[in-house]
Design a protein around this motif. Structure first.
Motif, PDB file in Angstrom:
ATOM      1  N   VAL A 151       0.836  -1.199   0.000  1.00 29.15           N
ATOM      2  CA  VAL A 151       0.000   0.000   0.000  1.00 29.15           C
ATOM      3  C   VAL A 151       0.872   1.251   0.000  1.00 29.15           C
ATOM      4  N   GLY A 152       1.997   1.210   0.704  1.00 29.71           N
ATOM      5  CA  GLY A 152       2.895   2.362   0.732  1.00 29.71           C
ATOM      6  C   GLY A 152       3.528   2.672  -0.603  1.00 29.71           C
ATOM      7  N   HIS A 153       3.528   1.713  -1.536  1.00 31.98           N
ATOM      8  CA  HIS A 153       4.075   1.940  -2.867  1.00 31.98           C
ATOM      9  C   HIS A 153       2.970   2.065  -3.920  1.00 31.98           C
ATOM     10  N   SER A 154       1.742   2.362  -3.480  1.00 29.69           N
ATOM     11  CA  SER A 154       0.616   2.535  -4.394  1.00 29.69           C
ATOM     12  C   SER A 154      -0.068   3.855  -4.092  1.00 29.69           C
ATOM     13  N   ILE A 155      -0.730   4.402  -5.111  1.00 29.04           N
ATOM     14  CA  ILE A 155      -1.475   5.643  -4.906  1.00 29.04           C
ATOM     15  C   ILE A 155      -2.881   5.308  -4.413  1.00 29.04           C
ATOM     16  N   MET A 156      -3.537   6.309  -3.857  1.00 28.26           N
ATOM     17  CA  MET A 156      -4.815   6.066  -3.195  1.00 28.26           C
ATOM     18  C   MET A 156      -5.903   5.649  -4.179  1.00 28.26           C
ATOM     19  N   ASP A 157      -5.911   6.219  -5.385  1.00 26.06           N
ATOM     20  CA  ASP A 157      -6.935   5.850  -6.358  1.00 26.06           C
ATOM     21  C   ASP A 157      -6.861   4.373  -6.717  1.00 26.06           C
ATOM     22  N   ASP A 158      -5.644   3.836  -6.828  1.00 33.46           N
ATOM     23  CA  ASP A 158      -5.507   2.411  -7.118  1.00 33.46           C
ATOM     24  C   ASP A 158      -5.993   1.556  -5.957  1.00 33.46           C
ATOM     25  N   VAL A 159      -5.736   2.014  -4.738  1.00 33.90           N
ATOM     26  CA  VAL A 159      -6.156   1.240  -3.564  1.00 33.90           C
ATOM     27  C   VAL A 159      -7.675   1.218  -3.444  1.00 33.90           C
ATOM     28  N   LEU A 160      -8.318   2.335  -3.771  1.00 34.27           N
ATOM     29  CA  LEU A 160      -9.763   2.434  -3.586  1.00 34.27           C
ATOM     30  C   LEU A 160     -10.551   1.878  -4.760  1.00 34.27           C
ATOM     31  N   THR A 161     -10.014   1.895  -5.963  1.00 35.77           N
ATOM     32  CA  THR A 161     -10.829   1.534  -7.128  1.00 35.77           C
ATOM     33  C   THR A 161     -10.183   0.444  -7.970  1.00 35.77           C
ATOM     34  N   LYS A 162      -9.477   0.847  -9.014  1.00 34.66           N
ATOM     35  CA  LYS A 162      -9.106  -0.087 -10.077  1.00 34.66           C
ATOM     36  C   LYS A 162      -7.858  -0.902  -9.807  1.00 34.66           C
ATOM     37  N   PHE A 198     -14.775  11.329  -1.334  1.00 35.19           N
ATOM     38  CA  PHE A 198     -14.246  10.167  -2.041  1.00 35.19           C
ATOM     39  C   PHE A 198     -15.365   9.333  -2.654  1.00 35.19           C
ATOM     40  N   ASP A 199     -16.527   9.293  -2.007  1.00 29.86           N
ATOM     41  CA  ASP A 199     -17.663   8.583  -2.605  1.00 29.86           C
ATOM     42  C   ASP A 199     -18.074   9.228  -3.912  1.00 29.86           C
ATOM     43  N   ASP A 200     -18.085  10.566  -3.954  1.00 25.11           N
ATOM     44  CA  ASP A 200     -18.408  11.255  -5.203  1.00 25.11           C
ATOM     45  C   ASP A 200     -17.356  10.963  -6.276  1.00 25.11           C
ATOM     46  N   ALA A 201     -16.103  10.958  -5.889  1.00 30.13           N
ATOM     47  CA  ALA A 201     -15.047  10.665  -6.857  1.00 30.13           C
ATOM     48  C   ALA A 201     -15.159   9.235  -7.383  1.00 30.13           C
ATOM     49  N   ILE A 202     -15.455   8.311  -6.496  1.00 28.90           N
ATOM     50  CA  ILE A 202     -15.601   6.912  -6.919  1.00 28.90           C
ATOM     51  C   ILE A 202     -16.803   6.765  -7.840  1.00 28.90           C
ATOM     52  N   ALA A 203     -17.917   7.476  -7.520  1.00 32.01           N
ATOM     53  CA  ALA A 203     -19.100   7.410  -8.387  1.00 32.01           C
ATOM     54  C   ALA A 203     -18.780   7.950  -9.771  1.00 32.01           C
ATOM     55  N   ALA A 204     -18.010   9.045  -9.824  1.00 33.95           N
ATOM     56  CA  ALA A 204     -17.616   9.593 -11.129  1.00 33.95           C
ATOM     57  C   ALA A 204     -16.750   8.603 -11.904  1.00 33.95           C
ATOM     58  N   GLN A 205     -15.833   7.948 -11.236  1.00 40.29           N
ATOM     59  CA  GLN A 205     -14.999   6.958 -11.911  1.00 40.29           C
ATOM     60  C   GLN A 205     -15.821   5.772 -12.403  1.00 40.29           C
ATOM     61  N   GLU A 206     -16.802   5.356 -11.608  1.00 41.54           N
ATOM     62  CA  GLU A 206     -17.670   4.263 -12.051  1.00 41.54           C
ATOM     63  C   GLU A 206     -18.489   4.673 -13.264  1.00 41.54           C
ATOM     64  N   ASP A 207     -18.970   5.948 -13.273  1.00 43.70           N
ATOM     65  CA  ASP A 207     -19.682   6.425 -14.465  1.00 43.70           C
ATOM     66  C   ASP A 207     -18.761   6.440 -15.681  1.00 43.70           C
ATOM     67  N   GLU A 208     -17.525   6.837 -15.468  1.00 39.88           N
ATOM     68  CA  GLU A 208     -16.571   6.836 -16.571  1.00 39.88           C
ATOM     69  C   GLU A 208     -16.378   5.434 -17.133  1.00 39.88           C
ATOM     70  N   GLN A 209     -16.215   4.491 -16.253  1.00 42.48           N
ATOM     71  CA  GLN A 209     -16.048   3.119 -16.711  1.00 42.48           C
ATOM     72  C   GLN A 209     -17.306   2.611 -17.415  1.00 42.48           C
ATOM     73  N   ARG A 210     -18.476   3.014 -16.909  1.00 35.83           N
ATOM     74  CA  ARG A 210     -19.717   2.587 -17.556  1.00 35.83           C
ATOM     75  C   ARG A 210     -19.824   3.173 -18.963  1.00 35.83           C
ATOM     76  N   TYR A 211     -19.489   4.462 -19.109  1.00 37.60           N
ATOM     77  CA  TYR A 211     -19.534   5.064 -20.438  1.00 37.60           C
ATOM     78  C   TYR A 211     -18.535   4.402 -21.376  1.00 37.60           C
ATOM     79  N   ILE A 212     -17.387   4.080 -20.865  1.00 38.86           N
ATOM     80  CA  ILE A 212     -16.386   3.408 -21.692  1.00 38.86           C
ATOM     81  C   ILE A 212     -16.900   2.051 -22.159  1.00 38.86           C
ATOM     82  N   ARG A 213     -17.527   1.308 -21.264  1.00 38.25           N
ATOM     83  CA  ARG A 213     -18.073  -0.003 -21.645  1.00 38.25           C
ATOM     84  C   ARG A 213     -19.199   0.149 -22.662  1.00 38.25           C
TER      85      ARG A 213
END
Length: 386
Positions: free
Chosen positions: A177-188, A232-247
């Motif tokens: 975890v110390g060698h990873s960024i927070m977005d990777d830990v929380l999402t993808k 962070f919940d709003d940021a995660i929701a935005a990322q999920e929407d991004e992934q949904r649009y990509i799919r």
């Protein structure tokens, strides 16, 4: 006379036949003496003297106690190892051997048996706040599943294998975890963190030879501190929407691409067919002119007229209106072929007479022209060209 009055020393009047004396608890010497009389024949016969009787009674009691203790000791040595366990035998505190499932016997107070479960899958969970590479704080929950494959190493390689594995898991997780960024830990990036943590954990526990085998490693949860959870919940929701649009875009592309490829193939096939058709038509025209050349050389005028007539026939075939120019006349005759064809499909109505009194097709010489469009056209052509 009372029952305990003197008379034959009072023995005749004592209902308990005890001579009127106070009775206390039984004498242990007397008990052992009686036992020695019973077992004396087995262990060497009866003795007449009192000293011999006392010695033999004590020896018999000791032997009896030893026999009972030996039997208890022997029966206490039986034990059972379950099917899912392995038994570790310690002789005077030192490892001696390992036994398989079943019923076994051990000398009590000499050997000690410790059963170890080597079949069940055990779980271990660790969690806590950890600092990421981009200086953010995140709470991570991690769970591992493991089992024991070497009972001796599990018990004697380290003081407490389970506790050591817990500490190693916490160290490996904090390192990854110390060698990873927070977005990777929380999402993808959870799958990558899970695999890296397993690899790091195996490298940590391998030198200790704890007799443990990792079965599975699960990334349970990762969440930010409560103070910034909503953001962070709003940021995660935005990322999920991004992934949904990509799919959705990828799905649309997968739907459109085969259709476009089909249209491309169809157009290419049509172009190829048009190419072949044009080529064959040109080749046919060349062949026709090659065959027509000898005839033209033999009769140029006749061949020229015939070619002209055939060409005009093809031109007028697709026309519904014909204008005929009569030789030596000032008026042009108009034949409405479309109306004549439509009237011909109905009942036998009279055809349109172009020479009617109100018609504009009267010739200057007073002759009535032929109403047949093809014949009139041919005649006028021959007359004009002759």
């Amino acid at each position: 006379m009372a029952w305990n009055e003197p008379g034959k020393n009072g023995k005749d009047n004592d209902p308990w036949k005890q001579g009127g004396r106070d009775q206390g608890p039984p004498d242990l010497d007397e008990v052992f003496r009686n036992l020695s009389k019973k077992f004396g024949g087995i262990f060497g016969g009866n003795k007449n003297t009192s000293n011999s009787s006392n010695n033999s009674g004590g020896s018999a009691a000791l032997v009896l106690i030893l026999v009972v203790a030996l039997l208890v000791w022997a029966f206490s040595g039986f034990y059972t190892i379950k099917e899912s366990e392995r038994g570790l035998i310690l002789r005077f505190g030192q490892y001696h051997s390992e036994v398989m499932p079943g019923i076994h016997w051990k000398p009590t107070f000499i050997d000690t048996v410790t059963p170890v479960d080597v079949t069940s899958v055990r779980s271990l969970r660790t969690d806590g706040f950890m600092l990421t590479q981009d200086q953010n704080l995140v709470r991570v929950t991690f769970e591992i599943q493991y089992r024991v494959f070497d009972a001796r190493a599990y018990k004697f390689s380290v003081v407490d294998a389970d506790s050591s594995l817990r500490e190693a898991t916490d160290a490996a997780l904090r390192y990854v975890v110390g060698h990873s960024i927070m977005d990777d830990v929380l999402t993808k990036g959870r799958e990558v963190i899970r695999q890296n943590t397993r690899t790091e954990l195996e490298q940590i526990i391998s030198p200790y030879a704890m007799g443990l085998e990792l079965v599975d490693v699960n990334f349970r949860d990762a969440r930010p501190p409560e103070e910034v959870k909503e953001a962070f919940d709003d940021a995660i929701a935005a990322q999920e929407d991004e992934q949904r649009y990509i799919r959705e875009a990828e799905a649309y592309a997968r739907e459109i691409e085969p259709r476009a490829r089909g249209q491309v193939n169809r157009m290419m096939q049509e172009a190829e067919a048009y190419k072949q058709q044009t080529l064959l038509k040109a080749q046919g025209e060349v062949a026709r002119f090659e065959k027509l050349l000898p005839e033209y050389l033999a009769a140029p005028q006749v061949t020229r007229d015939r070619m002209y007539l055939e060409t005009m026939e093809q031109v007028y075939r697709n026309s519904s209106k014909v204008l005929v120019d009569v030789k030596n006349g000032n008026n042009i005759m108009y034949l409405p072929l479309d109306k004549m064809i439509n009237n011909g499909g109905d009942t036998k109505a009279p055809a349109v007479n172009p020479l009617a009194p109100n018609s504009r097709t009267n010739s200057s010489d007073g002759r009535t022209p032929d109403l047949r469009p093809e014949v009139s056209r041919a005649d006028s052509t021959r007359t004009g060209r002759g």
